[in-house]
Design a protein around this motif. Structure first.
Motif, mmCIF file in Angstrom:
data_model
loop_
_atom_site.group_PDB
_atom_site.id
_atom_site.type_symbol
_atom_site.label_atom_id
_atom_site.label_comp_id
_atom_site.label_asym_id
_atom_site.label_seq_id
_atom_site.Cartn_x
_atom_site.Cartn_y
_atom_site.Cartn_z
ATOM 1 N N UNK A 57 43.225 39.866 45.326
ATOM 2 C CA UNK A 57 42.443 39.156 44.609
ATOM 3 C C UNK A 57 41.080 40.084 44.351
ATOM 4 N N UNK A 58 40.606 40.923 45.360
ATOM 5 C CA UNK A 58 39.903 42.051 45.326
ATOM 6 C C UNK A 58 40.419 43.001 44.365
ATOM 7 N N UNK A 59 41.541 43.233 44.096
ATOM 8 C CA UNK A 59 41.830 44.119 43.054
ATOM 9 C C UNK A 59 41.924 43.696 41.704
ATOM 10 N N UNK A 60 42.191 42.231 41.685
ATOM 11 C CA UNK A 60 42.367 41.752 40.483
ATOM 12 C C UNK A 60 40.597 41.696 39.862
ATOM 13 N N UNK A 61 39.757 41.359 40.820
ATOM 14 C CA UNK A 61 38.394 41.438 40.431
ATOM 15 C C UNK A 61 37.798 42.496 39.833
ATOM 16 N N UNK A 62 38.293 43.832 40.536
ATOM 17 C CA UNK A 62 38.074 45.084 40.026
ATOM 18 C C UNK A 62 38.656 45.493 38.674
ATOM 19 N N UNK A 63 39.929 44.854 38.530
ATOM 20 C CA UNK A 63 40.490 45.224 37.267
ATOM 21 C C UNK A 63 39.924 44.209 36.018
ATOM 22 N N UNK A 64 39.297 43.169 36.422
ATOM 23 C CA UNK A 64 38.753 42.318 35.540
ATOM 24 C C UNK A 64 37.474 42.801 35.011
ATOM 25 N N UNK B 220 38.644 50.514 44.508
ATOM 26 C CA UNK B 220 40.203 50.175 45.085
ATOM 27 C C UNK B 220 40.453 51.031 46.087
ATOM 28 N N UNK B 221 39.821 52.058 46.306
ATOM 29 C CA UNK B 221 40.067 52.932 47.394
ATOM 30 C C UNK B 221 39.594 52.335 48.698
ATOM 31 N N UNK B 222 38.214 51.873 48.442
ATOM 32 C CA UNK B 222 37.663 50.921 49.564
ATOM 33 C C UNK B 222 38.524 49.799 50.143
ATOM 34 N N UNK B 223 38.809 49.077 48.932
ATOM 35 C CA UNK B 223 39.839 47.895 49.328
ATOM 36 C C UNK B 223 41.206 48.483 50.071
ATOM 37 N N UNK B 224 41.861 49.410 49.702
ATOM 38 C CA UNK B 224 43.034 49.891 50.320
ATOM 39 C C UNK B 224 42.774 50.312 51.777
ATOM 40 N N UNK B 225 41.480 51.099 51.916
ATOM 41 C CA UNK B 225 41.163 51.374 53.326
ATOM 42 C C UNK B 225 41.039 50.304 54.025
ATOM 43 N N UNK B 226 40.252 49.232 53.595
ATOM 44 C CA UNK B 226 39.971 48.200 54.606
ATOM 45 C C UNK B 226 41.286 47.610 54.737
ATOM 46 N N UNK B 227 42.027 47.178 53.746
ATOM 47 C CA UNK B 227 43.529 46.590 54.212
ATOM 48 C C UNK B 227 44.204 47.403 55.153
ATOM 49 N N UNK C 99 36.755 45.973 35.241
ATOM 50 C CA UNK C 99 36.911 47.335 34.385
ATOM 51 C C UNK C 99 37.321 46.641 32.993
ATOM 52 N N UNK C 100 38.021 45.745 32.842
ATOM 53 C CA UNK C 100 38.679 45.292 31.527
ATOM 54 C C UNK C 100 37.226 44.828 30.664
ATOM 55 N N UNK C 101 36.148 43.792 31.200
ATOM 56 C CA UNK C 101 35.122 43.448 30.728
ATOM 57 C C UNK C 101 34.420 44.710 30.272
ATOM 58 N N UNK C 102 34.022 45.575 31.214
ATOM 59 C CA UNK C 102 33.157 46.670 30.791
ATOM 60 C C UNK C 102 33.695 47.713 29.783
ATOM 61 N N UNK C 103 34.783 47.820 29.678
ATOM 62 C CA UNK C 103 35.617 48.678 28.575
ATOM 63 C C UNK C 103 35.471 48.001 27.238
ATOM 64 N N UNK C 104 35.775 46.673 27.137
ATOM 65 C CA UNK C 104 35.675 46.036 25.953
ATOM 66 C C UNK C 104 34.209 45.917 25.526
ATOM 67 N N UNK C 105 33.069 45.785 26.360
ATOM 68 C CA UNK C 105 31.765 45.946 26.121
ATOM 69 C C UNK C 105 31.377 47.367 25.530
#
Length: 149
Positions: A100-107, A52-59, A109-115
């Motif tokens: 969209x990049x933030x949404x991918x990160x969130x998705x 997320x920090x990388x995305x924010x920095x690039x933005x 995280x959600x998948x890994x947490x559920x697993x």
């Protein structure tokens, strides 16, 4: 005068507790499982923060670069309006891309947490079943030992 003998409660309690031994290995295993789960969940969270920090920095860098182009002196007044329009268009496209990049990160995280939670639930269930079977056997053995005296 006869004195009444007071029963030694400490000895009685010690004998009773000795008849029902406590095995702490299941508690240790549970603690280790919990610590491992926390380590993995922390890893997921820290990876998400890093991405997320990388995305924010690039933005931010992209926005500053586009603002630099917009801030340059223009020869015609209409060029300022065009520069602002170009900036607004580019910023809107960048916003959609970065969101969209933030949404991918969130998705992710959600998948890994559920697993992780499903795996931990399975492990904890197996540990609890094993511990309860062992405790049940120990209690039965201790009860037989206590009643046979």
């Amino acid at each position: 005068m006869a004195t009444a003998k007071t029963p030694d409660m400490t000895a009685m309690l010690k004998d009773m507790m000795g008849a029902f031994p406590v095995d702490t290995t299941s508690m240790e295993a549970s603690f280790k499982t919990s610590a491992t789960l926390n380590e993995k969940l922390s890893g997921v969270a820290l990876t998400a923060v890093e991405k997320s920090t990388e995305i924010s920095s690039k933005w931010t860098k992209d926005t500053v670069a586009k603002l630099t182009d917009m801030a340059k002196a223009k020869s015609e007044p209409a060029d300022y309006a065009k520069a602002m329009t170009d900036f607004a268009t580019a910023y809107s496209e960048a916003a959609a891309e970065h969101m969209a990049a933030f949404a991918e990160v969130a998705k992710k995280v959600q998948m890994e947490t559920v697993e992780l939670m499903m795996a931990a639930g399975k492990d904890m269930s197996e540990e609890a079943t094993s511990a309860m079977s062992k405790v049940s056997g120990d209690v039965q053995a201790a009860a037989k030992k206590a009643t046979s005296k």
